[in-house]
Design a protein around this motif. Structure first.
Motif, PDB file in Angstrom:
ATOM      1  N   VAL A 201       0.835  -1.204   0.000  1.00  0.00           N
ATOM      2  CA  VAL A 201       0.000   0.000   0.000  1.00  0.00           C
ATOM      3  C   VAL A 201       0.874   1.261   0.000  1.00  0.00           C
ATOM      4  O   VAL A 201       0.566   2.243  -0.685  1.00  0.00           O
ATOM      5  N   THR A 202       1.974   1.236   0.740  1.00  0.00           N
ATOM      6  CA  THR A 202       2.855   2.404   0.796  1.00  0.00           C
ATOM      7  C   THR A 202       3.454   2.710  -0.571  1.00  0.00           C
ATOM      8  O   THR A 202       3.414   3.849  -1.048  1.00  0.00           O
ATOM      9  N   GLU A 203       4.017   1.683  -1.223  1.00  0.00           N
ATOM     10  CA  GLU A 203       4.631   1.897  -2.533  1.00  0.00           C
ATOM     11  C   GLU A 203       3.593   2.287  -3.578  1.00  0.00           C
ATOM     12  O   GLU A 203       3.832   3.151  -4.418  1.00  0.00           O
ATOM     13  N   LEU A 204       2.435   1.642  -3.503  1.00  0.00           N
ATOM     14  CA  LEU A 204       1.387   1.931  -4.483  1.00  0.00           C
ATOM     15  C   LEU A 204       0.846   3.346  -4.303  1.00  0.00           C
ATOM     16  O   LEU A 204       0.572   4.055  -5.282  1.00  0.00           O
ATOM     17  N   SER A 205       0.694   3.792  -3.053  1.00  0.00           N
ATOM     18  CA  SER A 205       0.188   5.149  -2.815  1.00  0.00           C
ATOM     19  C   SER A 205       1.201   6.197  -3.276  1.00  0.00           C
ATOM     20  O   SER A 205       0.815   7.268  -3.760  1.00  0.00           O
ATOM     21  N   LYS A 206       2.490   5.896  -3.154  1.00  0.00           N
ATOM     22  CA  LYS A 206       3.508   6.828  -3.668  1.00  0.00           C
ATOM     23  C   LYS A 206       3.349   7.011  -5.169  1.00  0.00           C
ATOM     24  O   LYS A 206       3.455   8.120  -5.684  1.00  0.00           O
TER      25      LYS A 206
END
Length: 360
Positions: A201-206
Motif C-alpha cells: 500500500v505504501t509503494e502503491l500510494s507513492k
C-alpha cells in the motif's frame, strides 16, 4: 443502496476531478453503492454484479493459527514493475478480503496490480453454486490502477480491509506453503511475521500520488548544426540537431531520467524521420539528422509511453522550404550525360551549318 454521496458530489463531479489532472483512490467491498460501481465502470473496471459475492480461493488462502479462511486471500501475484511497486521486492503475500473485479478489454489504460490465482473464483459463500461463477482465475483483479491520458492516476481496490492496520500487522502463511503428513502439519519455515500489505500500500500510494514515476521535459531545442539559435524555418537537406532534457521526480527532488528508448519523429502526416535520442546520463537527450527532401509544415514529436511512468507528449512545428532559385547546384554530376548530349548537339549543328554553307 446509496445513489449519491451528498451535496454536489456525483459521478460527473468525480470524473471532472480526474479530468482536471487530480488523483483518486477507490476502495470498495461487497456493500459498494451503485455510485461507486458506476465510477469504477467509467474507469474501466467492472465489479462483480452480485453484491454478496467475495473472492474465494481454496489453494491460495491465508492460514492463521493452523486454520484458514478461504475468503481471506494471500496473494503474491504482483505486477512486474519497479516503478509502481518499488525496487525492493515484496517478500510476504498481501492479505485481501473483498470483492473481485475485471478489466474492460477496450480500456488500454487500466492495469492489474494484484491478481487472483488461477484457482480463485467469485461467488456468494452463503449460497450453493448452481452454475459456474462468472469471474474465475487470473481474470479476477484484486487491485488495479489507471493512468489517464492527462496523467491523472486512479487506484481501485475491492477490499477495505486491505488498508487496515489489522492486515498491516498480521503475520501470514500462504496455504500452499504447508505440507501435511499423518500426524502433524509441517510448516516449511516460511511463515511471515508480517504481511506485505503495508509495503504494498505504501509503494502503491507513492505511485498514485505522483511521488514516483513522474517525468517532466524541459528545454526542448532544435537548430542547424554549428548554430545555437532556433531558426524560423529549415531548408530541405539542412543538417539539424534536436535536444530535450527529461527529469524524474523521486519524492524529494528532480533527478535525471536515464533510458535508451526515447525517440523523436520528424512528422508530416506520417514520420519522415524516426530516431533514437542518445543521452549523456545527466538528463539531456539529443540527436542530429538531415531534413528530408520534402517541403511543407513538419513537427518535431516526442511521444513517450512506458509502464508506470507519466506520458510525455511534446511537439514543435516548423516549416521546411525548397531551395531558392539561386541555391541550386549549377552543375549536377548525375546530369553530365545530358550536358554532354546538349553540347554535342550544338557542336554537330554548328559543323553541319558550316559544311552546308561553304561546301560546293
Amino acid at each position: 443502496m446509496c445513489l449519491e454521496f451528498g451535496g454536489a458530489l456525483d459521478v460527473r463531479a468525480v470524473l471532472e476531478f480526474v479530468d482536471s489532472g487530480r488523483d483518486l483512490v477507490i476502495a470498495a467491498d461487497g456493500s459498494a453503492s451503485d455510485l461507486i460501481r458506476d465510477i469504477a465502470t467509467e474507469c474501466g473496471v467492472d465489479f462483480d454484479e452480485d453484491s454478496e459475492a467475495v473472492v474465494i480461493d481454496h489453494t491460495s488462502y491465508a492460514v492463521l493459527d493452523g486454520e484458514g479462511d478461504h475468503s481471506l486471500i494471500a496473494s503474491d501475484e504482483f505486477i512486474q514493475s519497479d516503478v509502481i511497486l518499488g525496487s525492493k521486492k515484496i517478500e510476504a503475500p498481501v492479505l485481501f478480503k473483498g470483492i473481485g473485479h475485471t478489466l474492460n478489454a477496450a480500456n488500454s489504460l487500466v492495469l492489474k496490480v494484484l491478481s487472483a490465482s488461477p484457482s480463485a473464483y467469485s461467488t456468494n459463500p452463503e449460497t450453493e453454486l448452481s452454475s459456474p461463477p462468472s469471474l474465475t482465475g487470473a481474470a479476477i483483479s484484486l487491485v488495479s490502477v489507471v493512468q489517464a491520458r492527462n496523467n491523472a492516476r486512479i487506484l481501485i481496490s475491492g477490499s477495505l480491509d486491505l488498508f487496515s492496520n489489522r492486515f498491516f500487522r498480521w503475520g501470514v502463511q500462504k496455504a500452499g506453503s504447508l505440507e501435511k503428513d499423518s500426524w502433524k502439519i509441517l510448516v516449511s519455515d516460511y511463515r511471515h511475521a508480517k504481511s506485505g500489505n503495508e509495503q504494498f500500500v505504501t509503494e502503491l500510494s507513492k505511485w498514485v500520488f505522483h511521488e514516483k514515476g513522474h517525468l517532466k521535459a524541459v528545454n526542448v531545442r532544435h537548430h542547424k548544426v554549428g548554430e545555437v539559435t532556433e531558426p524560423a524555418m529549415y531548408r530541405i537537406k539542412d543538417d539539424l540537431e534536436y535536444s530535450v532534457e527529461i527529469y524524474e521526480w523521486t519524492g524529494n527532488s528532480w533527478e535525471p531520467y536515464v533510458s535508451n528508448d526515447v525517440q523523436v519523429q520528424f512528422y508530416m502526416m506520417s514520420p519522415y524521420v524516426l530516431k533514437n535520442l542518445s543521452t549523456d546520463q545527466k538528463g539531456m537527450y539529443s540527436t542530429s539528422f538531415k531534413v528530408p527532401d520534402v517541403y511543407g509544415v513538419f513537427q518535431f514529436k516526442v511521444e513517450y509511453h512506458r509502464l508506470g511512468y507519466t506520458s510525455l507528449s511534446l511537439s514543435k512545428q516548423i516549416p521546411v522550404r525548397p531551395f531558392r532559385h539561386n541555391e541550386y547546384d549549377r552543375f549536377i554530376t548525375t546530369a553530365f550525360p545530358y550536358y554532354g548530349a546538349s553540347f554535342s548537339t550544338m557542336a554537330g549543328f554548328f559543323i553541319f551549318t558550316f559544311v552546308y554553307l561553304y561546301s560546293k
